[in-house]
Design a protein around this motif. Structure first.
Motif, PDB file in Angstrom:
ATOM      1  N   LEU A 128       0.870  -1.370   0.115  1.00  0.00           N
ATOM      2  CA  LEU A 128      -0.134  -0.061   0.099  1.00  0.00           C
ATOM      3  C   LEU A 128       0.813   1.191   0.001  1.00  0.00           C
ATOM      4  O   LEU A 128       0.474   2.012  -0.864  1.00  0.00           O
ATOM      5  CB  LEU A 128      -0.942   0.147   1.167  1.00  0.00           C
ATOM      6  CG  LEU A 128      -1.791   1.381   1.323  1.00  0.00           C
ATOM      7  CD1 LEU A 128      -2.573   1.506   0.189  1.00  0.00           C
ATOM      8  CD2 LEU A 128      -2.550   1.311   2.485  1.00  0.00           C
ATOM      9  N   ILE A 129       1.792   1.246   0.880  1.00  0.00           N
ATOM     10  CA  ILE A 129       2.814   2.439   0.938  1.00  0.00           C
ATOM     11  C   ILE A 129       3.428   2.475  -0.363  1.00  0.00           C
ATOM     12  O   ILE A 129       3.610   3.649  -1.054  1.00  0.00           O
ATOM     13  CB  ILE A 129       3.756   2.303   2.040  1.00  0.00           C
ATOM     14  CG1 ILE A 129       3.187   2.257   3.224  1.00  0.00           C
ATOM     15  CG2 ILE A 129       4.897   3.231   1.792  1.00  0.00           C
ATOM     16  CD1 ILE A 129       3.987   1.878   4.551  1.00  0.00           C
ATOM     17  N   ASP A 130       3.794   1.564  -0.960  1.00  0.00           N
ATOM     18  CA  ASP A 130       4.635   1.644  -2.265  1.00  0.00           C
ATOM     19  C   ASP A 130       3.737   2.307  -3.393  1.00  0.00           C
ATOM     20  O   ASP A 130       4.047   3.095  -4.147  1.00  0.00           O
ATOM     21  CB  ASP A 130       5.044   0.316  -2.712  1.00  0.00           C
ATOM     22  CG  ASP A 130       6.348  -0.224  -2.064  1.00  0.00           C
ATOM     23  OD1 ASP A 130       6.867   0.694  -1.371  1.00  0.00           O
ATOM     24  OD2 ASP A 130       6.716  -1.420  -2.118  1.00  0.00           O
ATOM     25  N   GLU A 131       2.513   1.522  -3.401  1.00  0.00           N
ATOM     26  CA  GLU A 131       1.362   1.900  -4.352  1.00  0.00           C
ATOM     27  C   GLU A 131       1.253   3.418  -4.146  1.00  0.00           C
ATOM     28  O   GLU A 131       0.670   4.219  -5.130  1.00  0.00           O
ATOM     29  CB  GLU A 131       0.157   1.334  -4.446  1.00  0.00           C
ATOM     30  CG  GLU A 131      -1.023   1.477  -5.294  1.00  0.00           C
ATOM     31  CD  GLU A 131      -0.437   1.128  -6.766  1.00  0.00           C
ATOM     32  OE1 GLU A 131      -0.779   1.943  -7.888  1.00  0.00           O
ATOM     33  OE2 GLU A 131       0.501   0.262  -7.084  1.00  0.00           O
ATOM     34  N   CYS A 132       0.915   3.937  -2.874  1.00  0.00           N
ATOM     35  CA  CYS A 132       0.549   5.266  -2.733  1.00  0.00           C
ATOM     36  C   CYS A 132       1.643   6.376  -3.248  1.00  0.00           C
ATOM     37  O   CYS A 132       1.601   7.242  -3.631  1.00  0.00           O
ATOM     38  CB  CYS A 132       0.214   5.588  -1.085  1.00  0.00           C
ATOM     39  SG  CYS A 132      -1.187   4.941  -0.579  1.00  0.00           S
ATOM     40  N   SER A 133       3.002   5.816  -3.018  1.00  0.00           N
ATOM     41  CA  SER A 133       4.325   6.580  -3.355  1.00  0.00           C
ATOM     42  C   SER A 133       4.382   6.707  -4.891  1.00  0.00           C
ATOM     43  O   SER A 133       4.461   7.657  -5.517  1.00  0.00           O
ATOM     44  CB  SER A 133       5.386   5.891  -2.992  1.00  0.00           C
ATOM     45  OG  SER A 133       6.649   6.718  -3.290  1.00  0.00           O
TER      46      SER A 133
END
Length: 81
Positions: A50-55
């Motif tokens: 999720l953090i990677d996708e948000c970034s």
């Protein structure tokens, strides 16, 4: 009779505890792309994804109003991968 009641109680307890598991939403949104939300998530692959996708959304012009996410801005528990 006591064994039967004990078995019923144990089964009811197990079913009750199974319903206590908290479900998290890992979809990309303004709400879910915040460090405050990430801190609530279990430390697992889904959280990291999720953090990677948000970034990626932020850097690709995905329209999020959040500023760029740098490693200095992440809570300490999120940087220990």
């Amino acid at each position: 009779m006591k064994q039967c009641l004990a078995a019923i109680f144990a089964a009811a307890l197990a079913l009750g505890l199974a319903g206590c598991k908290e479900e998290f939403d890992y979809s990309v949104s303004d709400e879910h792309c915040s460090p405050e939300y990430w801190e609530k998530l279990p430390d697992d692959v889904k959280q990291k994804n999720l953090i990677d996708e948000c970034s990626r959304q932020e850097h690709s012009g995905g329209g999020f109003s959040k500023k760029s996410i740098g490693p200095d801005e992440l809570p300490k528990k999120l940087t220990s991968w």
